[in-house]
Design a protein around this motif. Structure first.
Motif, PDB file in Angstrom:
ATOM      1  N   ILE A 180     -12.046  12.249  -4.830  1.00  0.00           N
ATOM      2  CA  ILE A 180     -10.871  11.461  -5.170  1.00  0.00           C
ATOM      3  C   ILE A 180     -10.354  10.756  -3.912  1.00  0.00           C
ATOM      4  N   PRO A 181     -10.148   9.443  -3.953  1.00  0.00           N
ATOM      5  CA  PRO A 181      -9.584   8.758  -2.782  1.00  0.00           C
ATOM      6  C   PRO A 181      -8.217   9.339  -2.439  1.00  0.00           C
ATOM      7  N   ARG A 182      -7.980   9.539  -1.179  1.00  0.00           N
ATOM      8  CA  ARG A 182      -6.664  10.028  -0.758  1.00  0.00           C
ATOM      9  C   ARG A 182      -5.595   8.963  -0.979  1.00  0.00           C
ATOM     10  N   HIS A 183      -5.957   7.706  -0.733  1.00  0.00           N
ATOM     11  CA  HIS A 183      -5.002   6.601  -0.831  1.00  0.00           C
ATOM     12  C   HIS A 183      -5.654   5.445  -1.593  1.00  0.00           C
ATOM     13  N   ILE A 184      -5.048   5.048  -2.700  1.00  0.00           N
ATOM     14  CA  ILE A 184      -5.492   3.904  -3.488  1.00  0.00           C
ATOM     15  C   ILE A 184      -4.456   2.795  -3.377  1.00  0.00           C
ATOM     16  N   ALA A 185      -4.919   1.581  -3.121  1.00  0.00           N
ATOM     17  CA  ALA A 185      -4.053   0.405  -3.113  1.00  0.00           C
ATOM     18  C   ALA A 185      -4.497  -0.512  -4.253  1.00  0.00           C
ATOM     19  N   ILE A 186      -3.546  -1.138  -4.909  1.00  0.00           N
ATOM     20  CA  ILE A 186      -3.882  -1.992  -6.057  1.00  0.00           C
ATOM     21  C   ILE A 186      -3.168  -3.336  -5.959  1.00  0.00           C
ATOM     22  N   ILE A 187      -3.955  -4.416  -6.089  1.00  0.00           N
ATOM     23  CA  ILE A 187      -3.401  -5.757  -6.285  1.00  0.00           C
ATOM     24  C   ILE A 187      -3.322  -5.955  -7.788  1.00  0.00           C
ATOM     25  N   MET A 188      -2.121  -5.900  -8.321  1.00  0.00           N
ATOM     26  CA  MET A 188      -1.905  -5.924  -9.771  1.00  0.00           C
ATOM     27  C   MET A 188      -1.845  -7.379 -10.240  1.00  0.00           C
ATOM     28  N   ASP A 189      -2.984  -7.912 -10.647  1.00  0.00           N
ATOM     29  CA  ASP A 189      -3.076  -9.336 -10.979  1.00  0.00           C
ATOM     30  C   ASP A 189      -3.368  -9.516 -12.473  1.00  0.00           C
ATOM     31  N   GLY A 190      -2.807 -10.571 -13.032  1.00  0.00           N
ATOM     32  CA  GLY A 190      -3.155 -10.936 -14.407  1.00  0.00           C
ATOM     33  C   GLY A 190      -2.034 -10.862 -15.411  1.00  0.00           C
ATOM     34  N   ASN A 191      -0.809 -10.553 -14.978  1.00  0.00           N
ATOM     35  CA  ASN A 191       0.301 -10.474 -15.934  1.00  0.00           C
ATOM     36  C   ASN A 191       0.537 -11.807 -16.645  1.00  0.00           C
ATOM     37  N   GLY A 192       0.552 -12.897 -15.863  1.00  0.00           N
ATOM     38  CA  GLY A 192       0.790 -14.207 -16.450  1.00  0.00           C
ATOM     39  C   GLY A 192      -0.327 -14.630 -17.375  1.00  0.00           C
ATOM     40  N   ARG A 193      -1.584 -14.362 -16.971  1.00  0.00           N
ATOM     41  CA  ARG A 193      -2.735 -14.723 -17.808  1.00  0.00           C
ATOM     42  C   ARG A 193      -2.732 -13.915 -19.103  1.00  0.00           C
TER      43      ARG A 193
ATOM     44  N   TYR B 139       1.731   6.283   6.711  1.00  0.00           N
ATOM     45  CA  TYR B 139       0.730   6.521   5.669  1.00  0.00           C
ATOM     46  C   TYR B 139      -0.689   6.282   6.198  1.00  0.00           C
ATOM     47  N   PRO B 140      -1.670   6.970   5.630  1.00  0.00           N
ATOM     48  CA  PRO B 140      -3.060   6.696   6.013  1.00  0.00           C
ATOM     49  C   PRO B 140      -3.509   5.359   5.419  1.00  0.00           C
ATOM     50  N   ASP B 141      -4.520   4.740   6.021  1.00  0.00           N
ATOM     51  CA  ASP B 141      -5.065   3.509   5.465  1.00  0.00           C
ATOM     52  C   ASP B 141      -5.672   3.782   4.082  1.00  0.00           C
ATOM     53  N   PRO B 142      -5.660   2.791   3.203  1.00  0.00           N
ATOM     54  CA  PRO B 142      -6.255   2.997   1.866  1.00  0.00           C
ATOM     55  C   PRO B 142      -7.753   3.283   1.942  1.00  0.00           C
ATOM     56  N   ASP B 143      -8.206   4.162   1.076  1.00  0.00           N
ATOM     57  CA  ASP B 143      -9.638   4.431   0.930  1.00  0.00           C
ATOM     58  C   ASP B 143     -10.261   3.473  -0.082  1.00  0.00           C
TER      59      ASP B 143
ATOM     60  N   ASN C 293      -3.201 -11.875   1.150  1.00  0.00           N
ATOM     61  CA  ASN C 293      -2.260 -11.488   2.206  1.00  0.00           C
ATOM     62  C   ASN C 293      -1.746 -10.058   2.039  1.00  0.00           C
ATOM     63  N   PHE C 294      -2.607  -9.174   1.556  1.00  0.00           N
ATOM     64  CA  PHE C 294      -2.213  -7.789   1.296  1.00  0.00           C
ATOM     65  C   PHE C 294      -2.888  -6.843   2.273  1.00  0.00           C
ATOM     66  N   LEU C 295      -2.108  -6.091   3.028  1.00  0.00           N
ATOM     67  CA  LEU C 295      -2.592  -5.020   3.913  1.00  0.00           C
ATOM     68  C   LEU C 295      -3.786  -5.479   4.764  1.00  0.00           C
ATOM     69  N   LEU C 296      -3.630  -6.629   5.415  1.00  0.00           N
ATOM     70  CA  LEU C 296      -4.743  -7.222   6.158  1.00  0.00           C
ATOM     71  C   LEU C 296      -5.250  -6.319   7.278  1.00  0.00           C
ATOM     72  N   TRP C 297      -4.368  -5.616   7.952  1.00  0.00           N
ATOM     73  CA  TRP C 297      -4.760  -4.700   9.027  1.00  0.00           C
ATOM     74  C   TRP C 297      -5.355  -3.412   8.463  1.00  0.00           C
ATOM     75  N   GLN C 298      -4.752  -2.886   7.423  1.00  0.00           N
ATOM     76  CA  GLN C 298      -5.071  -1.549   6.924  1.00  0.00           C
ATOM     77  C   GLN C 298      -6.367  -1.494   6.109  1.00  0.00           C
ATOM     78  N   LEU C 299      -6.838  -2.624   5.606  1.00  0.00           N
ATOM     79  CA  LEU C 299      -8.000  -2.627   4.712  1.00  0.00           C
ATOM     80  C   LEU C 299      -9.335  -2.821   5.445  1.00  0.00           C
ATOM     81  N   SER C 300      -9.334  -2.663   6.757  1.00  0.00           N
ATOM     82  CA  SER C 300     -10.532  -2.941   7.556  1.00  0.00           C
ATOM     83  C   SER C 300     -11.769  -2.187   7.073  1.00  0.00           C
ATOM     84  N   TYR C 301     -11.610  -0.926   6.678  1.00  0.00           N
ATOM     85  CA  TYR C 301     -12.750  -0.118   6.237  1.00  0.00           C
ATOM     86  C   TYR C 301     -12.570   0.425   4.823  1.00  0.00           C
TER      87      TYR C 301
END
Length: 242
Positions: free
Chosen positions: A12-25, A181-185, A198-206
């Motif tokens: 299980i990923p320790r940290h999940i990040a989500i770009i929640m896209d598609g509400n308008g569509r 917080y830890p970087d997202p997995d 433009n989301f978490l540009l530094w934190q999403l490196s790996y």
């Protein structure tokens, strides 16, 4: 989804990040106003937050409102701010029941005063909870975060709290919004778009990416589990050799 359907999840990923896209569509496909898509998207936030808590995810960061979203039509922005305030007010009791700790990142001072007040109340009320940490990215931009981090570093150096020779990636990370917080997995982006926006540009490196064509209001626990299963099959080398 019965618990037995997820019993075999091992990584299980320790940290999940989500770009929640598609509400308008989602709303457009149903000839509904965009605000209805946002309301249905808020339901998905509740569902996915609960699912992450059940699965043992420690941190969940949701891209709820970007710094660029202020450019949207005034009526839509006002509706989003009202929805945010209503969501926080109505869902805080549920977060208490589910042991969820709420946090927020971004230029929060840009939010309407009433939203700021409700956000701070919800954060304070849930501050002692020890389960999933839900992080809302509000008035957030990755470039803006890096700029604010640079300003913070400069301030520390000028005040004599930090020698510039000590600055490295670890030190810089401690001056970002996400320093606690830890970087997202795993990064999940819905609606099939293939960009970071433009989301978490530094934190999403790996971070491992998972893109789905599913629109955010239709994204549920089975979709989350599918994303985690994809993540389980990745081999994360962090720049090393396999």
């Amino acid at each position: 989804m019965p618990a037995s359907a997820t019993d075999d999840l091992k990584n299980i990923p320790r940290h999940i990040a989500i770009i929640m896209d598609g509400n308008g569509r989602w709303a457009k496909e149903r000839s509904l106003p965009r605000t209805e898509g946002h309301r249905r998207g808020a339901d998905s936030v509740r569902i996915i937050t609960e699912a992450c808590g059940e699965l043992g995810v420690e941190y969940l960061t949701l891209y709820a409102f970007s710094s660029e979203n202020w450019k949207r039509p005034k009526r839509e922005v006002e509706a989003l701010m009202k929805l945010l305030e209503q969501f926080l007010r109505s869902k805080t009791p549920e977060m208490m029941e589910q042991n969820v700790r709420l946090q927020a990142i971004g230029r929060l001072h840009d939010l309407p005063q009433s939203c700021q007040q409700q956000l701070h109340r919800s954060i304070e009320q849930t501050s002692q909870n020890t389960g999933l940490t839900l992080i809302l990215a509000l008035s957030y931009g990755g470039r803006e975060e890096i700029i604010d981090g640079v300003k913070s570093l400069i301030d520390s150096v000028e005040k004599g709290h930090l020698d510039k020779g000590m600055i490295d990636t670890e030190v810089f990370s401690k001056h970002l919004y996400t320093r606690y917080y830890p970087d997202p997995d795993l990064l999940i982006r819905t609606s099939g778009e293939m960009r970071l926006s433009n989301f978490l540009l530094w934190q999403l490196s790996y971070t491992e990416f998972y893109i789905t064509d599913t629109l955010w209001p239709d994204f549920g626990k089975p979709d989350l589990v599918k994303a985690i299963r994809s993540y389980e099959n990745r081999h994360r080398r962090f720049g090393g050799v396999a």
